[in-house]
Write a protein that holds these residues in place. Sequence first.
Motif, PDB file in Angstrom:
ATOM      1  N   LEU A  84       8.885  15.806   2.678  1.00  8.54           N
ATOM      2  CA  LEU A  84       8.449  15.879   1.276  1.00  8.54           C
ATOM      3  C   LEU A  84       8.300  14.486   0.680  1.00  8.54           C
ATOM      4  N   ARG A  85       9.272  13.592   0.972  1.00  7.18           N
ATOM      5  CA  ARG A  85       9.167  12.220   0.458  1.00  7.18           C
ATOM      6  C   ARG A  85       7.933  11.531   1.008  1.00  7.18           C
ATOM      7  N   ASP A  86       7.652  11.732   2.297  1.00  5.30           N
ATOM      8  CA  ASP A  86       6.470  11.119   2.899  1.00  5.30           C
ATOM      9  C   ASP A  86       5.191  11.627   2.251  1.00  5.30           C
ATOM     10  N   ILE A  87       5.129  12.930   2.014  1.00  3.90           N
ATOM     11  CA  ILE A  87       3.948  13.513   1.369  1.00  3.90           C
ATOM     12  C   ILE A  87       3.799  12.955  -0.036  1.00  3.90           C
ATOM     13  N   ASP A  88       4.912  12.882  -0.793  1.00  2.00           N
ATOM     14  CA  ASP A  88       4.855  12.326  -2.143  1.00  2.00           C
ATOM     15  C   ASP A  88       4.383  10.872  -2.120  1.00  2.00           C
ATOM     16  N   THR A  89       4.870  10.112  -1.160  1.00  2.41           N
ATOM     17  CA  THR A  89       4.476   8.706  -1.053  1.00  2.41           C
ATOM     18  C   THR A  89       2.983   8.589  -0.772  1.00  2.41           C
ATOM     19  N   ARG A  90       2.486   9.409   0.152  1.00  5.46           N
ATOM     20  CA  ARG A  90       1.052   9.378   0.460  1.00  5.46           C
ATOM     21  C   ARG A  90       0.220   9.781  -0.750  1.00  5.46           C
ATOM     22  N   HIS A  91       0.666  10.807  -1.477  1.00  5.33           N
ATOM     23  CA  HIS A  91      -0.088  11.239  -2.658  1.00  5.33           C
ATOM     24  C   HIS A  91      -0.086  10.161  -3.739  1.00  5.33           C
ATOM     25  N   GLU A  92       1.068   9.507  -3.934  1.00  3.94           N
ATOM     26  CA  GLU A  92       1.127   8.431  -4.916  1.00  3.94           C
ATOM     27  C   GLU A  92       0.196   7.282  -4.522  1.00  3.94           C
ATOM     28  N   LYS A  93       0.166   6.957  -3.241  1.00  5.90           N
ATOM     29  CA  LYS A  93      -0.715   5.889  -2.760  1.00  5.90           C
ATOM     30  C   LYS A  93      -2.179   6.276  -2.977  1.00  5.90           C
ATOM     31  N   MET A  94      -2.529   7.526  -2.644  1.00  6.06           N
ATOM     32  CA  MET A  94      -3.902   7.985  -2.819  1.00  6.06           C
ATOM     33  C   MET A  94      -4.276   7.975  -4.298  1.00  6.06           C
ATOM     34  N   LEU A  95      -3.357   8.426  -5.162  1.00  5.92           N
ATOM     35  CA  LEU A  95      -3.624   8.427  -6.599  1.00  5.92           C
ATOM     36  C   LEU A  95      -3.828   6.999  -7.104  1.00  5.92           C
ATOM     37  N   GLY A  96      -3.019   6.061  -6.638  1.00  6.53           N
ATOM     38  CA  GLY A  96      -3.184   4.654  -7.022  1.00  6.53           C
ATOM     39  C   GLY A  96      -4.534   4.106  -6.583  1.00  6.53           C
ATOM     40  N   GLU A  97      -4.970   4.480  -5.360  1.00  4.01           N
ATOM     41  CA  GLU A  97      -6.285   4.031  -4.874  1.00  4.01           C
ATOM     42  C   GLU A  97      -7.401   4.613  -5.729  1.00  4.01           C
ATOM     43  N   TRP A  98      -7.262   5.884  -6.099  1.00  2.00           N
ATOM     44  CA  TRP A  98      -8.290   6.505  -6.935  1.00  2.00           C
ATOM     45  C   TRP A  98      -8.357   5.834  -8.309  1.00  2.00           C
ATOM     46  N   GLU A  99      -7.185   5.541  -8.892  1.00  2.00           N
ATOM     47  CA  GLU A  99      -7.161   4.879 -10.196  1.00  2.00           C
ATOM     48  C   GLU A  99      -7.786   3.486 -10.103  1.00  2.00           C
ATOM     49  N   ALA A 100      -7.469   2.761  -9.055  1.00  2.00           N
ATOM     50  CA  ALA A 100      -8.037   1.423  -8.888  1.00  2.00           C
ATOM     51  C   ALA A 100      -9.554   1.513  -8.717  1.00  2.00           C
ATOM     52  N   ASP A 101     -10.023   2.493  -7.942  1.00  2.00           N
ATOM     53  CA  ASP A 101     -11.457   2.682  -7.745  1.00  2.00           C
ATOM     54  C   ASP A 101     -12.134   3.042  -9.063  1.00  2.00           C
ATOM     55  N   LEU A 102     -11.486   3.898  -9.866  1.00  2.00           N
ATOM     56  CA  LEU A 102     -12.055   4.280 -11.163  1.00  2.00           C
ATOM     57  C   LEU A 102     -12.143   3.067 -12.087  1.00  2.00           C
ATOM     58  N   ARG A 103     -11.082   2.255 -12.135  1.00  2.00           N
ATOM     59  CA  ARG A 103     -11.128   1.044 -12.965  1.00  2.00           C
ATOM     60  C   ARG A 103     -12.244   0.103 -12.509  1.00  2.00           C
ATOM     61  N   ARG A 104     -12.368  -0.057 -11.184  1.00  2.00           N
ATOM     62  CA  ARG A 104     -13.408  -0.927 -10.647  1.00  2.00           C
ATOM     63  C   ARG A 104     -14.793  -0.424 -11.047  1.00  2.00           C
ATOM     64  N   ARG A 105     -15.013   0.879 -10.947  1.00  2.00           N
ATOM     65  CA  ARG A 105     -16.326   1.431 -11.316  1.00  2.00           C
ATOM     66  C   ARG A 105     -16.596   1.285 -12.810  1.00  2.00           C
ATOM     67  N   GLU A 106     -15.544   1.511 -13.630  1.00  2.00           N
ATOM     68  CA  GLU A 106     -15.726   1.353 -15.070  1.00  2.00           C
ATOM     69  C   GLU A 106     -16.082  -0.095 -15.413  1.00  2.00           C
ATOM     70  N   GLN A 107     -15.416  -1.042 -14.750  1.00  2.00           N
ATOM     71  CA  GLN A 107     -15.731  -2.456 -14.993  1.00  2.00           C
ATOM     72  C   GLN A 107     -17.151  -2.776 -14.530  1.00  2.00           C
ATOM     73  N   GLN A 108     -17.572  -2.221 -13.431  1.00  2.00           N
ATOM     74  CA  GLN A 108     -18.929  -2.426 -12.932  1.00  2.00           C
ATOM     75  C   GLN A 108     -19.942  -1.882 -13.936  1.00  2.00           C
ATOM     76  N   ILE A 109     -19.655  -0.718 -14.476  1.00  2.00           N
ATOM     77  CA  ILE A 109     -20.577  -0.116 -15.455  1.00  2.00           C
ATOM     78  C   ILE A 109     -20.628  -0.979 -16.710  1.00  2.00           C
ATOM     79  N   ARG A 110     -19.479  -1.474 -17.151  1.00  2.00           N
ATOM     80  CA  ARG A 110     -19.455  -2.325 -18.335  1.00  2.00           C
ATOM     81  C   ARG A 110     -20.233  -3.617 -18.105  1.00  2.00           C
TER      82      ARG A 110
END
Length: 150
Positions: A84-110
């Motif tokens: 369960l801890r491993d799954i949570d860690t992977r999900h947190e990492k994936m969520l962080g990557e998605w947030e970083a990608d979203l910020r990058r795209r928003e900055q690109q659009i701006r």
Amino acid sequence: MGRVLPIVVAIALLVYALIDCLQTDSARFRSLNRVIWLAIIVLVPLIGPILWLTIGKVRESRRPAAPAPRPVAPDDDPEFLRQLRDIDTRHEKMLGEWEADLRRREQQIRRDDKPGDEPTSEQERKDAEAELRKREDESRHGGDDEDDSR
């Protein structure tokens, strides 16, 4: 009655020892074989049956069997909790990557939208939103839509 009781006990012991000797597996006999033990039980009254019962065969251990291990509840199982801890860690990492990608795209659009290029009419605003959605779709699909239109 006092004379009969020892005889009854000796006969009962003899019968019990004979039956036990006949039913015992030959692999459990100690040193002598079945025929010799039967002869000792019958020919040596009282002592023969006692010898058979005490030293004639290998005894099985009479210890109670250990109870079967109980199934472990998931919240008590360290392996399950680690998974369960491993799954949570992977999900947190994936969520962080998605947030970083979203910020990058928003900055690109701006960066692509220059200040002062704000649409003034309703139609221009709708066109700008459609263009933004198109860019987002292209960035999600990695530009596959352009290759399909050619």
